[in-house]
Write an enzyme that holds these catalytic residues in place. Structure first.
Site, PDB file in Angstrom:
ATOM      1  CD  GLU A   1       8.728  -3.830 -10.329  1.00 30.37           C
ATOM      2  OE1 GLU A   1       7.918  -4.342  -9.542  1.00 30.37           O
ATOM      3  OE2 GLU A   1       8.355  -3.203 -11.341  1.00 30.37           O
TER       4      GLU A   1
ATOM      5  CB  CYS B   1       1.942  -2.445  -8.183  1.00 32.11           C
ATOM      6  SG  CYS B   1       0.529  -3.586  -8.318  1.00 32.11           S
TER       7      CYS B   1
ATOM      8  CG  HIS C   1       4.887  -5.033 -11.478  1.00 30.19           C
ATOM      9  ND1 HIS C   1       5.263  -4.822 -10.168  1.00 30.19           N
ATOM     10  CD2 HIS C   1       3.539  -5.228 -11.460  1.00 30.19           C
ATOM     11  CE1 HIS C   1       4.203  -4.884  -9.388  1.00 30.19           C
ATOM     12  NE2 HIS C   1       3.137  -5.123 -10.142  1.00 30.19           N
TER      13      HIS C   1
END
Length: 251
Positions: A215, A109, A213
């Site tokens: 993660e 990001c 994302h």
């Protein structure tokens, strides 16, 4: 017993109270075989080159906007917020050190935007204003556990290898800026359904950047789990892993 790869994770600790799922990043890296070393880049100059000499991977995480000066933007733009030039400086130093050492790097990001700017690319300062489309790129932190839109992953790329997948896939999303001009030396590896660059990589350096994302939503997304495992496996094979060999020998 093999020593787990150590991955430096850059962040700004002052932002953490507003990032409701940030713990998932550390839990995911640990779950799939890495040691995550959090590095607070927002509080003062850090000796990033010295630090990077002792890790196997670098993850440049999300957060506020980068300084528009990095890509020729307008610092007075009212749509830009959360700029921390100290963090920018530390993360630029970390990225440049990793690039020189060929340390596997995953930029997520904000991290993807910073990496692109550092290598000479540009950004859309605000997608809703500068590149409006029907695709929902900016959602809330709470919505990061749900699907936002699709991206199409290019074949014969590092990203496709990690995912064991090419073509369309669902991703989450929480960004209001995006890649305008991709920096020289990078190739786009995934596009959103409105044609925005959502992932890119350096063919000749182990740098991979994504706008979504994994993660955060790895616990309910197989594709996110594959991406994290692929990155961690690349860190296990890092050319910067002499320190792990010393650890293994001394144990």
């Amino acid at each position: 017993m093999p020593v787990k790869p150590v991955i430096a994770v850059t962040l700004n600790a002052q932002e953490l109270p507003g990032l409701v799922h940030w713990r998932q990043m550390f839990a995911g890296l640990q779950q799939y075989g890495a040691v995550a070393l959090g590095v607070d880049c927002g509080c003062g100059p850090q000796r990033m080159s010295q630090l990077l000499a002792h890790v196997d991977g670098l993850l440049i995480s999300g957060g506020g906007d980068i300084d528009p000066a990095l890509y020729g933007g307008d610092r007075r733009d009212p749509e830009i917020g959360g700029v921390n030039v100290v963090r920018d400086g530390n993360e630029v130093a970390a990225f440049e050190s990793a690039w020189r050492r060929r340390i596997p790097t995953l930029a997520i990001c904000r991290g993807a935007q910073l990496v692109n700017a550092v290598r000479g690319g540009t950004l859309f300062a605000d997608l809703a204003r500068d590149r409006p489309s029907a695709t929902q790129h900016r959602r809330t932190e709470e919505e990061l556990l749900t699907v936002a839109h699709q991206v199409t992953v290019a074949a014969d790329t590092r990203l496709a290898t990690w995912l064991n997948h090419r073509g369309a896939m669902d991703v989450n999303s929480q960004h209001h800026q995006g890649i305008r001009d991709l920096a020289p030396g990078f190739v786009a590896t995934a596009l959103s359904d409105d044609g925005l660059v959502e992932a890119f990589e350096a063919p000749d350096n182990p740098v991979t950047a994504i706008q979504w994302h994994p993660e955060i939503d790895w616990s309910n997304s197989e594709m996110s789990r594959r991406l994290l495992r692929g990155f961690i496996e690349s860190c296990e094979q890092s050319e910067n892993s002499d320190h792990r060999q010393l650890l293994t020998t001394s144990c």
